[in-house]
Every structure is written in C-alpha cells, then in structure tokens.
Design a protein around this motif. Sequence first.
Motif, PDB file in Angstrom:
ATOM      1  N   LEU A 266       0.859  -1.179   0.000  1.00 20.91           N
ATOM      2  CA  LEU A 266       0.000   0.000   0.000  1.00 20.91           C
ATOM      3  C   LEU A 266       0.899   1.234   0.000  1.00 20.91           C
ATOM      4  CD1 LEU A 266      -2.423  -1.061   2.894  1.00 20.91           C
ATOM      5  CD2 LEU A 266      -2.461  -1.781   0.501  1.00 20.91           C
ATOM      6  N   SER A 267       0.520   2.242  -0.754  1.00 25.22           N
ATOM      7  CA  SER A 267       1.336   3.461  -0.767  1.00 25.22           C
ATOM      8  C   SER A 267       0.440   4.681  -0.863  1.00 25.22           C
ATOM      9  CB  SER A 267       2.332   3.440  -1.933  1.00 25.22           C
ATOM     10  OG  SER A 267       1.655   3.462  -3.175  1.00 25.22           O
ATOM     11  N   TRP A 268       0.958   5.793  -0.339  1.00 30.44           N
ATOM     12  CA  TRP A 268       0.269   7.081  -0.397  1.00 30.44           C
ATOM     13  C   TRP A 268       1.303   8.137  -0.781  1.00 30.44           C
ATOM     14  CZ3 TRP A 268      -0.514   3.280   3.027  1.00 30.44           C
ATOM     15  CH2 TRP A 268      -1.821   2.844   3.276  1.00 30.44           C
ATOM     16  N   THR A 269       0.964   9.005  -1.738  1.00 32.47           N
ATOM     17  CA  THR A 269       1.847  10.082  -2.180  1.00 32.47           C
ATOM     18  C   THR A 269       1.121  11.408  -2.020  1.00 32.47           C
ATOM     19  OG1 THR A 269       2.986   8.668  -3.770  1.00 32.47           O
ATOM     20  CG2 THR A 269       3.148  11.043  -4.109  1.00 32.47           C
ATOM     21  N   GLY A 327       5.169  16.204  -0.805  1.00 33.07           N
ATOM     22  CA  GLY A 327       6.347  15.683  -1.483  1.00 33.07           C
ATOM     23  C   GLY A 327       6.797  14.319  -0.999  1.00 33.07           C
ATOM     24  N   GLU A 328       6.083  13.714  -0.042  1.00 37.42           N
ATOM     25  CA  GLU A 328       6.518  12.436   0.516  1.00 37.42           C
ATOM     26  C   GLU A 328       5.607  11.288   0.082  1.00 37.42           C
ATOM     27  OE1 GLU A 328       7.259  12.279   4.643  1.00 37.42           O
ATOM     28  OE2 GLU A 328       8.737  13.895   4.636  1.00 37.42           O
ATOM     29  N   THR A 329       6.179  10.081   0.106  1.00 35.89           N
ATOM     30  CA  THR A 329       5.457   8.841  -0.184  1.00 35.89           C
ATOM     31  C   THR A 329       5.754   7.850   0.931  1.00 35.89           C
ATOM     32  OG1 THR A 329       5.537   9.150  -2.585  1.00 35.89           O
ATOM     33  CG2 THR A 329       5.199   6.912  -1.781  1.00 35.89           C
ATOM     34  N   VAL A 330       4.710   7.168   1.408  1.00 34.71           N
ATOM     35  CA  VAL A 330       4.870   6.165   2.454  1.00 34.71           C
ATOM     36  C   VAL A 330       4.344   4.834   1.931  1.00 34.71           C
ATOM     37  CG1 VAL A 330       2.643   6.731   3.497  1.00 34.71           C
ATOM     38  CG2 VAL A 330       4.382   5.575   4.867  1.00 34.71           C
ATOM     39  N   GLN A 331       4.956   3.737   2.388  1.00 37.00           N
ATOM     40  CA  GLN A 331       4.537   2.408   1.976  1.00 37.00           C
ATOM     41  C   GLN A 331       4.264   1.528   3.193  1.00 37.00           C
ATOM     42  OE1 GLN A 331       7.542   0.781  -0.661  1.00 37.00           O
ATOM     43  NE2 GLN A 331       6.555   1.687  -2.460  1.00 37.00           N
ATOM     44  N   VAL A 332       3.257   0.661   3.027  1.00 38.78           N
ATOM     45  CA  VAL A 332       2.916  -0.346   4.041  1.00 38.78           C
ATOM     46  C   VAL A 332       2.833  -1.688   3.311  1.00 38.78           C
ATOM     47  CG1 VAL A 332       1.185  -1.176   5.674  1.00 38.78           C
ATOM     48  CG2 VAL A 332       1.664   1.280   5.498  1.00 38.78           C
ATOM     49  N   THR A 333       3.487  -2.717   3.859  1.00 41.33           N
ATOM     50  CA  THR A 333       3.476  -4.035   3.220  1.00 41.33           C
ATOM     51  C   THR A 333       2.964  -5.090   4.198  1.00 41.33           C
ATOM     52  OG1 THR A 333       5.783  -4.432   3.850  1.00 41.33           O
ATOM     53  CG2 THR A 333       5.383  -3.486   1.670  1.00 41.33           C
ATOM     54  N   TYR A 334       2.334  -6.125   3.646  1.00 40.21           N
ATOM     55  CA  TYR A 334       1.898  -7.281   4.441  1.00 40.21           C
ATOM     56  C   TYR A 334       1.737  -8.463   3.501  1.00 40.21           C
ATOM     57  CZ  TYR A 334      -2.816  -6.189   2.724  1.00 40.21           C
ATOM     58  OH  TYR A 334      -3.904  -5.932   1.930  1.00 40.21           O
ATOM     59  N   GLN A 335       1.564  -9.655   4.076  1.00 36.73           N
ATOM     60  CA  GLN A 335       1.461 -10.869   3.274  1.00 36.73           C
ATOM     61  C   GLN A 335       0.309 -11.743   3.749  1.00 36.73           C
ATOM     62  OE1 GLN A 335       5.394 -12.593   3.755  1.00 36.73           O
ATOM     63  NE2 GLN A 335       6.078 -11.751   1.793  1.00 36.73           N
ATOM     64  N   VAL A 336      -0.279 -12.475   2.785  1.00 41.15           N
ATOM     65  CA  VAL A 336      -1.267 -13.503   3.099  1.00 41.15           C
ATOM     66  C   VAL A 336      -0.850 -14.782   2.384  1.00 41.15           C
ATOM     67  CG1 VAL A 336      -3.121 -11.804   3.330  1.00 41.15           C
ATOM     68  CG2 VAL A 336      -2.789 -12.971   1.141  1.00 41.15           C
ATOM     69  N   THR A 337      -1.324 -15.903   2.903  1.00 45.88           N
ATOM     70  CA  THR A 337      -1.052 -17.204   2.293  1.00 45.88           C
ATOM     71  C   THR A 337      -2.375 -17.853   1.911  1.00 45.88           C
ATOM     72  OG1 THR A 337       0.959 -17.475   3.609  1.00 45.88           O
ATOM     73  CG2 THR A 337       0.015 -19.457   2.613  1.00 45.88           C
ATOM     74  N   VAL A 338      -2.470 -18.316   0.685  1.00 48.10           N
ATOM     75  CA  VAL A 338      -3.708 -18.877   0.154  1.00 48.10           C
ATOM     76  C   VAL A 338      -4.033 -20.189   0.880  1.00 48.10           C
ATOM     77  CG1 VAL A 338      -4.887 -19.712  -1.908  1.00 48.10           C
ATOM     78  CG2 VAL A 338      -3.256 -17.810  -2.077  1.00 48.10           C
ATOM     79  N   LEU A 339      -5.296 -20.336   1.282  1.00 46.48           N
ATOM     80  CA  LEU A 339      -5.753 -21.530   1.992  1.00 46.48           C
ATOM     81  C   LEU A 339      -5.823 -22.733   1.046  1.00 46.48           C
ATOM     82  CD1 LEU A 339      -8.651 -19.941   4.079  1.00 46.48           C
ATOM     83  CD2 LEU A 339      -6.443 -20.712   4.948  1.00 46.48           C
ATOM     84  N   PRO A 340      -5.842 -23.945   1.613  1.00 49.89           N
ATOM     85  CA  PRO A 340      -5.926 -25.150   0.767  1.00 49.89           C
ATOM     86  C   PRO A 340      -7.243 -25.211  -0.006  1.00 49.89           C
ATOM     87  CG  PRO A 340      -5.182 -25.695   2.993  1.00 49.89           C
ATOM     88  CD  PRO A 340      -5.651 -24.281   3.035  1.00 49.89           C
ATOM     89  N   ASP A 341      -7.231 -26.005  -1.078  1.00 54.98           N
ATOM     90  CA  ASP A 341      -8.452 -26.248  -1.841  1.00 54.98           C
ATOM     91  C   ASP A 341      -9.515 -26.835  -0.919  1.00 54.98           C
ATOM     92  OD1 ASP A 341      -7.068 -25.408  -4.007  1.00 54.98           O
ATOM     93  OD2 ASP A 341      -6.951 -27.361  -5.011  1.00 54.98           O
ATOM     94  N   GLY A 342     -10.745 -26.414  -1.148  1.00 51.30           N
ATOM     95  CA  GLY A 342     -11.853 -26.916  -0.347  1.00 51.30           C
ATOM     96  C   GLY A 342     -12.062 -26.159   0.948  1.00 51.30           C
TER      97      GLY A 342
END
Length: 701
Positions: A266-269, A327-342
Amino acid sequence: MTYTVSFASVGEADAAVDAVDDLSDVLDDATLVEGSITTSDPALTAVLDGDQLAVTGSVPVGDTVTVSYTVTVDEYDEQDNHHLANVVGNPDGSCPTGGCAGTENPVRHISVTKSAAPTEGVQAGDTVEYTVTVVNDGGAAYTADDPAVVEDDMTDLLDDATYDGDAVAVASDGSEVPAPTFDAPRLQWSGPLAVDETLTITYTTTVTNLGDHDLVNTAGPVCSDPEICDPPVEVGTLLSHITPAKSSDPDSGEAVEAGQVVTYTLSWTNDGQTTGALDSTDDLSDVLDDAEMTSQPVVDEAHAGSITAAFDAEAREIRVTGDLAPGETVQVTYQVTVLPDGERGDNVASNVLTPDAPPFVPPGDCGDDCPPPFEPPTTRHPMGDLDDWKTVDPASGTTVQPGQVMTYTLHFENAGAAPVEVERDDVLTGVLDDATVTSEPSSPDEAVSASQITDGRFTVSGTLEPGQHATLTYEVTVNEDGARGDDRLGNFLVGNGEQPPTECVVTDPERPDCSVNHVFAVVVSKSSDPDSGAELAEDDEVTYTLTFENVSSNADSEPTAIAYTDHMVDVLDDATLTAGPTSSRKEVTAVVVGNTIQLTGAVPAGVMTTVTYTVTVKDYGEQGNHALGNVVAWAGEEPVCVADSPLCTANELRRPTREHLATRKRLATRERLRTTAWPARVPSRPWWPWQRCCCWAPVPR
C-alpha cells in the motif's frame, strides 16, 4: 479635485485683492498637483506658502478673475481626517464683507476584509465558508445612484472548488440590500451603504482539489477612474493531495494457488501544498475468506514513527492513519497465504484500499466535461479450486459377486475462478487382487487424460477451466472363486504420488474419495417405512427392514455366514427403540449392543432373511440433531454411506406446528381425565349452605 476661486470687481473702480485660501484641511488628506496653480489674468498672483495660498493683485472694474489649482486625494490610510475643507478669507483670518467663501468634501471609503473557515485540514468534498465584510468608514454615504461596489475574484479558487451558489448579503442596520451576483469567476455586490454601516457577504464552496491544490481568492472595492481603491485582500487555504495506490506480488489479475504467498504493498503520495491525513482502510474481507494473514502490516522505516498500520482480525481490515508531508510517499506491506483447496470461500482474493477522504471530487455541474470519479485502488487474484471424487456402480459398501462388472467413475470439477491443473492418482491395488480391468480408463472430455495402469495405479492429468466438470471411467470384472485375493475391492483417489490410507473413511457422502465393495454371496440392503428422505414429526414411528439375500445358485453349498453392524447412533439421539429387532429366520440373530444392532448367523443359498425394528420419534425439545440417519456395514469396518447407497437411510425431523402442539395438549388432557380415579359424592351433610352433601369416598374404576 480642481478648486476655483473667483474674484469679481463689482464697484466703480478697480478692486484690490489681498486674500488667503486656507488649504490646511485639504492638504492633510490630499496632495497639490505640482504646477496646477493658475490665474485667469496676470492681474492676480497666487503663491502657496505652506498650506496657505496667498492671492494678491487687482481686478479691473466689471471683470472676474479666477485662481484654480488641483489636488489628488491621498490613499485612505495616508489621510488625516478624511475630510477636505478650505475657506478663503483675509490674511488676518477674518472674513471680508459678505463672509468667507469655502468648500467641504468628505472622502468616501469602504474597507473590505475577508475570512475563510475552516483553513486547516481541508480535504476534497469539504465545504469552506467565506465571509466578506464591507465597512463604510468614510465620510459620506454610498447611494443607489452612486453605490459601493465590492468584487470577490475566485479565479484561483474555482480550479479546486465549486461555488455553491448560496451568496447572501446582510446589512448591519437590518436594511434591505441587493443580493450578490455571480458571473464566473467573480462574485460582485453593488448597493447603498450608509456611513459606519457594515455589510456582510457569505457564501460557500465545495472542495474538488482538481487544480493546484490551494484555495486562493481576493476581495476588494471596485472603483471607477480616476479613483484609486484599496488593494484587494487575499485569503488562501493550502490543500494536501494524497493519492493512495495498491500493488501486489504476484500482480493483480494473476491466478494464485493453495499455499502461495501474496505480498501486498500500500502506498500514499502527497503532491499537494501542505501536510494532510492519509487515514485509509484496506478491506480484506474478500481476501481472508480465501487466505490467512501470515505477515502483519509494516510501515516503511522512514515513516514508522508518524504512520500507523493496524490489522483488525475481527473486522478483517487494516487501518492506516497518520499525517503525510507534501512531497513524501509512504509504503505499508503485508502478506497472506492462500488456503488449501476446499477450505476457501469464493476463490477470488479481492480487496480495496479506501481513503477516508478521496484525493479529489468531480464537480457536480460539469456535465460531459466531468473527469471520472476517484476509484479506490483494488487488487484481484482468482484461484482454481479442484474438487475430485469417485463413484462406483454398484454403490460403495454393497456386496458384489463373481463375474459381476463394476464401473468406476472419477469426477474432477473446478469450483474456483481460475484454471486449475489436475494431477491425481487412482490406486487400484485393492481392486486388482480380486478383479480384472476389462475397460481401460478413458474420458469423453479432452480436458483430462489417463496414463497407463502401472503397479496398480494410474495418473489423471489435465487442465480445467472455471466451472468445468470432467469425468473418467473404467470397468473391472470380479474374478471367479479361487482367483481372488481378500474378496475386498478397495479403491482410493489420492494426490499424485501419495500413498492411500489403510481404511476408506468417507467424510463427504456426496463426493467420496474412496470406495469399498466386498465379494460376497449375500446381498445386503436396508429400507424404512416411511421411506428414506420423507420428513417426519415427533411421535411418528419408523420401521426399518434389513434384508440379507443369498444370491448363490448352488443349492448344495453351505449357508453363507454373515456378520454385520447396523449403526443407530444418529437415530437414537432423536428416537427411541420401541419394537424389535426381530429376525425372520432363526439362523440370523439380531442383538442390540449400545447404539448398534449386531447381526450374525448364516443365510442358505437362494434364501432371503429380514430383520425389522421400530423406533418412535421423541418430542422435539428432547431430540438431538433433528435428523434420523443410519447405515448397515460389514462388522468391524467403518460404515460407508454414499449417495444412492442401498445400505443407509436418512430422514429430517420437522418442528411441530402450533396446531400440532394444541392437539397434543388436548389429547394429553383427555387421557389424564380418562385415567384419573375420581371420588364419588355421598349425600349426608351440607355441601353448600343451601345444599346437603356428604363426605367423599374414592371408588374403583
């Protein structure tokens, strides 16, 4: 202003002139134009000494000689008393016969001030109110014929805002005044204004933030030549312009699969003119039905102290707050892992980053020229979801006989939103010791294909589009007596290269991944009255019938021993065993053991034996899961109940209606009255004061 002093000779001889024009109350508010002092006849001279204009000479009989000069009124803040007055008299200050000649001219003036509210933290979509205050602080009134005029120039305002068309003017004395007029980009007011009267003009604008990100406008009086007005006053409000963005790895639109990690950024400028709040919500509700958060949101190092990002697991959203400098930009990062089928929801991980205030808002009156509205940034990742199962005819759990043909069907369905790869193994090891493949695996669908059977297994591979369902079938024929192994045909559909489990445990009766059939001369089935699938109510009776038929055609063969278990655990939580079990032949016994009926004995060739029992449905409030379900299975093995199996039954129990409850209450009352031992009355003593009655004695029914 041009002043003219006239000297007329009205006597019988030339008239001597010795006069002084006192300019002290003129030159405190005005400046004499250099070289403007003139006389109409050289007979008179005019000389300025300080603020006194001395006029001397003579005027011939019957003539009139004039002296004129011009002054320019000073700017208002450089004036003294805002009043130009002068008088012509004798040098000693006295007035000649007839009096002193003089003039008076008050200076008209209006002061204009302006304010805006709010001036800080203004964002797109906000309303800003402007107030223009006009004060007549001069020495004369403005009239309808000679009005005061004020103009508000919105040129540098309307690139970032729209005028709301709501300007009003109010006079401090309550008098009725004309309304302001608007001719883009200027708002103007014109009208009378008395001395010391104040006029207040108010109007609002709605911020669009589509221009240079500042709200600047000027207001001031309007003067006609050669009048010089005060310079206009300026009001400015700086705007932030913070644009959110969102990206992902893999890119938005790419398909992802079970176990894959998706990294969101995610970023904002802020390319605006001032610091502003970037407060935003990243909605993960349509991501976390298909994935789990495996790395919490992290703000970049440069902004870790000023920007916060917090994940709310219950709301399934990330809330990012804080102020971002221009004049500034900020970033936010995160991760998800896909669940198993079904285990996923709709198989599409979609989310949207929505700011509390959009970076811009299109004006409401721009017609076809309107820019498109702001669209919050989104990402989308479709997922394929392979569901596979297998069926066999005759149904899994039933018995089969030598020479019988069994048809296996493998099903593959993509329940997801992206193409999915098929790579599954069908393990026949437990089949091929008792049967022979008589029709090789094949599919009518080009989407899947089967490998050759090797070491008791084959692989099904291919690709399925979203919503596609493909099948593959093959047949085996049960070997004759003496050519079989354990007389148990067990079959499993597993992942490529995986080993099958030791037992067939069906978790989804509609879509099982395994099947099991015993080679046995006795065909077993189960039925119920009312039929399986019928809806039942409390107090209903259900009679179950287990049938054991020895289909052997060899009348001289020994009776075939049986050992089966009827599993009633999902019946007896909702009903009570009220009759049986009863066997139709003494060679087969049926004994209740806990929540089961154990069935043992032997069935002669060509003979059918039945076992029946009856249960009565409990009152609704005493029931368990409001459903009756049971299955008969080979003793010692896990029960197998698949769709359309002749080995199991199922009935739903409905909630009683009000009419049913009322009827049951009436019947219960009637039965209680019928069975109660009522006393008999024997007249012997008063019952009521006016009646005679006796004691009470019970009598037998």
